[in-house]
Design a protein around this motif. Structure first.
Motif, PDB file in Angstrom:
ATOM      1  N   GLN A 160       0.838  -1.201   0.000  1.00 41.08           N
ATOM      2  CA  GLN A 160       0.000   0.000   0.000  1.00 41.08           C
ATOM      3  C   GLN A 160       0.869   1.246   0.000  1.00 41.08           C
ATOM      4  O   GLN A 160       0.501   2.278  -0.573  1.00 41.08           O
ATOM      5  N   PHE A 161       2.037   1.151   0.633  1.00 42.16           N
ATOM      6  CA  PHE A 161       2.966   2.289   0.670  1.00 42.16           C
ATOM      7  C   PHE A 161       3.387   2.706  -0.731  1.00 42.16           C
ATOM      8  O   PHE A 161       3.358   3.890  -1.079  1.00 42.16           O
ATOM      9  N   THR A 162       3.774   1.736  -1.566  1.00 47.16           N
ATOM     10  CA  THR A 162       4.187   2.060  -2.934  1.00 47.16           C
ATOM     11  C   THR A 162       3.010   2.564  -3.754  1.00 47.16           C
ATOM     12  O   THR A 162       3.153   3.479  -4.579  1.00 47.16           O
ATOM     13  N   LYS A 163       1.836   1.996  -3.524  1.00 43.95           N
ATOM     14  CA  LYS A 163       0.641   2.478  -4.217  1.00 43.95           C
ATOM     15  C   LYS A 163       0.415   3.957  -3.913  1.00 43.95           C
ATOM     16  O   LYS A 163       0.170   4.762  -4.822  1.00 43.95           O
ATOM     17  N   TYR A 298      14.156   3.274   3.221  1.00 42.94           N
ATOM     18  CA  TYR A 298      13.134   3.170   2.178  1.00 42.94           C
ATOM     19  C   TYR A 298      13.099   1.747   1.637  1.00 42.94           C
ATOM     20  O   TYR A 298      14.120   1.209   1.226  1.00 42.94           O
ATOM     21  N   GLU A 299      11.903   1.148   1.633  1.00 46.44           N
ATOM     22  CA  GLU A 299      11.691  -0.180   1.075  1.00 46.44           C
ATOM     23  C   GLU A 299      10.337  -0.206   0.379  1.00 46.44           C
ATOM     24  O   GLU A 299       9.407   0.498   0.788  1.00 46.44           O
ATOM     25  N   GLY A 300      10.241  -1.044  -0.660  1.00 47.43           N
ATOM     26  CA  GLY A 300       8.951  -1.263  -1.288  1.00 47.43           C
ATOM     27  C   GLY A 300       8.172  -2.370  -0.618  1.00 47.43           C
ATOM     28  O   GLY A 300       6.947  -2.387  -0.619  1.00 47.43           O
ATOM     29  N   PHE A 301       8.898  -3.323  -0.017  1.00 45.83           N
ATOM     30  CA  PHE A 301       8.253  -4.432   0.687  1.00 45.83           C
ATOM     31  C   PHE A 301       9.029  -4.802   1.955  1.00 45.83           C
ATOM     32  O   PHE A 301       8.492  -4.771   3.043  1.00 45.83           O
ATOM     33  N   SER A 321       8.978   4.075   5.577  1.00 47.51           N
ATOM     34  CA  SER A 321       8.308   3.565   4.372  1.00 47.51           C
ATOM     35  C   SER A 321       7.269   2.487   4.682  1.00 47.51           C
ATOM     36  O   SER A 321       6.391   2.680   5.517  1.00 47.51           O
ATOM     37  N   CYS A 322       7.393   1.319   4.044  1.00 46.42           N
ATOM     38  CA  CYS A 322       6.378   0.276   4.157  1.00 46.42           C
ATOM     39  C   CYS A 322       6.584  -0.644   5.345  1.00 46.42           C
ATOM     40  O   CYS A 322       5.773  -1.554   5.574  1.00 46.42           O
ATOM     41  N   LEU A 323       7.655  -0.463   6.111  1.00 47.69           N
ATOM     42  CA  LEU A 323       8.051  -1.487   7.085  1.00 47.69           C
ATOM     43  C   LEU A 323       7.006  -1.754   8.164  1.00 47.69           C
ATOM     44  O   LEU A 323       6.707  -2.918   8.455  1.00 47.69           O
ATOM     45  N   PRO A 324       6.406  -0.735   8.791  1.00 50.06           N
ATOM     46  CA  PRO A 324       5.328  -1.047   9.746  1.00 50.06           C
ATOM     47  C   PRO A 324       4.155  -1.769   9.098  1.00 50.06           C
ATOM     48  O   PRO A 324       3.530  -2.631   9.730  1.00 50.06           O
ATOM     49  N   GLU A 325       3.864  -1.436   7.849  1.00 48.74           N
ATOM     50  CA  GLU A 325       2.774  -2.100   7.131  1.00 48.74           C
ATOM     51  C   GLU A 325       3.064  -3.587   6.938  1.00 48.74           C
ATOM     52  O   GLU A 325       2.187  -4.441   7.148  1.00 48.74           O
ATOM     53  N   ALA A 330       5.205  -7.664  14.620  1.00 50.15           N
ATOM     54  CA  ALA A 330       6.263  -8.665  14.782  1.00 50.15           C
ATOM     55  C   ALA A 330       7.659  -8.055  14.838  1.00 50.15           C
ATOM     56  O   ALA A 330       8.653  -8.784  14.867  1.00 50.15           O
ATOM     57  N   ALA A 331       7.760  -6.734  14.839  1.00 55.00           N
ATOM     58  CA  ALA A 331       9.058  -6.069  14.935  1.00 55.00           C
ATOM     59  C   ALA A 331       8.996  -4.984  16.003  1.00 55.00           C
ATOM     60  O   ALA A 331       7.921  -4.461  16.312  1.00 55.00           O
ATOM     61  N   LEU A 332      10.149  -4.677  16.563  1.00 54.14           N
ATOM     62  CA  LEU A 332      10.288  -3.525  17.454  1.00 54.14           C
ATOM     63  C   LEU A 332      10.852  -2.397  16.593  1.00 54.14           C
ATOM     64  O   LEU A 332      11.822  -2.590  15.860  1.00 54.14           O
ATOM     65  N   TYR A 333      10.239  -1.204  16.671  1.00 52.25           N
ATOM     66  CA  TYR A 333      10.599  -0.113  15.770  1.00 52.25           C
ATOM     67  C   TYR A 333      11.320   1.019  16.497  1.00 52.25           C
ATOM     68  O   TYR A 333      11.038   1.308  17.663  1.00 52.25           O
ATOM     69  N   PHE A 334      12.245   1.651  15.756  1.00 47.74           N
ATOM     70  CA  PHE A 334      12.830   2.912  16.207  1.00 47.74           C
ATOM     71  C   PHE A 334      12.515   3.970  15.163  1.00 47.74           C
ATOM     72  O   PHE A 334      12.254   3.657  13.997  1.00 47.74           O
ATOM     73  N   LYS A 335      12.507   5.220  15.593  1.00 49.02           N
ATOM     74  CA  LYS A 335      12.189   6.318  14.679  1.00 49.02           C
ATOM     75  C   LYS A 335      13.274   6.432  13.617  1.00 49.02           C
ATOM     76  O   LYS A 335      14.460   6.428  13.939  1.00 49.02           O
ATOM     77  N   ASP A 336      12.845   6.536  12.380  1.00 49.73           N
ATOM     78  CA  ASP A 336      13.758   6.563  11.242  1.00 49.73           C
ATOM     79  C   ASP A 336      14.882   7.574  11.424  1.00 49.73           C
ATOM     80  O   ASP A 336      14.640   8.770  11.627  1.00 49.73           O
ATOM     81  N   ASN A 337      16.120   7.041  11.390  1.00 53.31           N
ATOM     82  CA  ASN A 337      17.317   7.884  11.411  1.00 53.31           C
ATOM     83  C   ASN A 337      17.500   8.662  12.708  1.00 53.31           C
ATOM     84  O   ASN A 337      18.250   9.641  12.747  1.00 53.31           O
TER      85      ASN A 337
END
Length: 390
Positions: A160-163, A298-301, A321-325, A330-337
């Motif tokens: 959906q991110f790339t869309k 940045y990732e498309g998938f 980008s699409c990573l949370p989507e 199932a992942a632990l996230y940090f704020k980009d950069n």
């Protein structure tokens, strides 16, 4: 050559990057093509292969014709070749699984746009070309992708991110885009029952110890590995028992990264650049890693973190980008950069066993959401819709 039958249409697929030589795009092409040609009993297929990919492509069916197309991607030669090939093989439809579609195409065109990274990160650091050549090629890329988007009957995207990117950046009408997530091929042997001693012997050959952060992939600038090394250095000061293991084939970008690493650690570096690791040995790295770290901007998938999850490896990812989507809960996230966010979440994932177990269990569930069969079914529906209007 396939015989023309009014009841059967001839579908061409640009499969020059088919198989492992094409990396992530090659995996996409192989998984989709292998299933399509077996399951579609109503149409015939012409697969355009490079001399390299033809070795990997073992498809042998009456309804499939394999054609060697030696012209290189992103060249004038391929643009000149396409109109002749479309006419010669009497194509009713052409699917190009990337933005690099022919400018002149006399049959209906379907393209897959995986991401818009070259418009998001148009950096000279992402190329080894001289400046003038790089910017000329970047301009050509923009012209080709705009042409492909304009002329395609349907655009397939993988998130959906790339869309949304396509709609926002190029003004594409939403009903022209069909989103079909990549599938996930779980080739892992789960940690239960795995030979841990054999795994340890494998990673020892690469001088890797008991505790390490793992990354698998290329070192393109948008992957943010230089940033990762900077921040690992700061974290390592208080956690010297850990290594950072970066698995990826030798390249200009990894060589540049090695120079940066030597500035921090002239000798005895805790950062291991393993070079290429064969698929037979890679599971050991995943199974024994303390965590998989994915700082990409940045990732498309985002396939690599899903691969880590399949081996029971907890994932720490940027929220870009699409990573949370794609990775969900199932992942632990940090704020980009953001270094402070990265260091905080890194401390959490290595110290909180309950959180690690939650991530591992969620990871096994997350990978089940992605099916190549579903991706292929949507792709076939796109073909049928495009062919209906002929």
């Amino acid at each position: 050559m396939l015989g023309k039958n009014e009841d059967r249409k001839i579908i061409g697929i640009d499969a020059r990057l088919y198989g492992p030589t094409g990396a992530g795009l090659g995996r996409y092409i192989q998984e989709v093509v292998d299933r399509l040609v077996v399951e579609d009993l109503e149409n015939d297929y012409v697969l355009f292969l490079s001399p390299q990919s033809s070795v990997d492509c073992l498809i042998n069916q009456q309804s499939v014709q394999k054609v060697i197309m030696p012209e290189r991607w992103y060249t004038l030669a391929e643009q000149l070749a396409w109109p002749k090939l479309i006419k010669q093989y009497r194509l009713d439809l052409l699917h190009v699984p990337h933005f690099n579609a022919p400018v002149f195409c006399s049959c209906p065109l379907v393209v897959t746009i995986h991401d818009l990274i070259l418009t998001k990160f148009p950096s000279r650091r992402a190329s080894t070309l001289p400046a003038a050549v790089y910017w000329f090629k970047n301009l050509a890329y923009r012209l080709v992708i705009k042409s492909a988007i304009r002329r395609a009957k349907t655009i397939l995207t993988i998130s959906q991110f790339t869309k949304k990117d396509l709609i926002d950046q190029f003004g594409v009408q939403p009903d022209k885009i069909v989103m079909a997530y990549n599938g996930f091929t779980d080739l892992s042997v789960k940690s239960v029952g795995a030979d841990q001693q054999a795994d340890r012997e494998t990673i020892l050959r690469y001088n890797v110890g008991d505790k390490y952060l793992l990354y698998v992939g290329n070192a393109y600038p948008h992957k943010n590995l230089e940033w990762l090394v900077d921040n690992f250095y700061n974290w390592w000061q208080k956690n010297p028992e850990y290594q950072l293991v970066l698995v990826g084939g030798k390249s200009f970008f990894y060589e540049r990264l090695a120079e940066q690493i030597r500035k921090y650690w002239p000798t005895n570096s805790p950062v291991r650049l393993t070079g290429f690791v064969p698929d037979s040995q890679l599971p050991a790295f995943y199974r024994l890693a303390s965590l998989y770290v994915f700082p990409s901007r940045y990732e498309g998938f985002g396939l690599p973190p899903l691969e880590a999850m399949s081996y029971g490896c907890p994932v720490l990812s940027s929220d870009s980008s699409c990573l949370p989507e794609v990775l969900g809960e199932a992942a632990l996230y940090f704020k980009d950069n953001q270094p402070a966010s990265f260091l905080e979440q890194l401390d959490k994932i290595v110290s909180d066993n309950q959180e690690r177990q939650r991530l591992i269990e969620n990871g096994y569930l997350q990978i089940k959401k992605y099916s190549w069969e579903e991706c292929v079914n949507k792709t076939r529906e796109v073909y049928l819709k495009a062919l209906k209007n002929l």
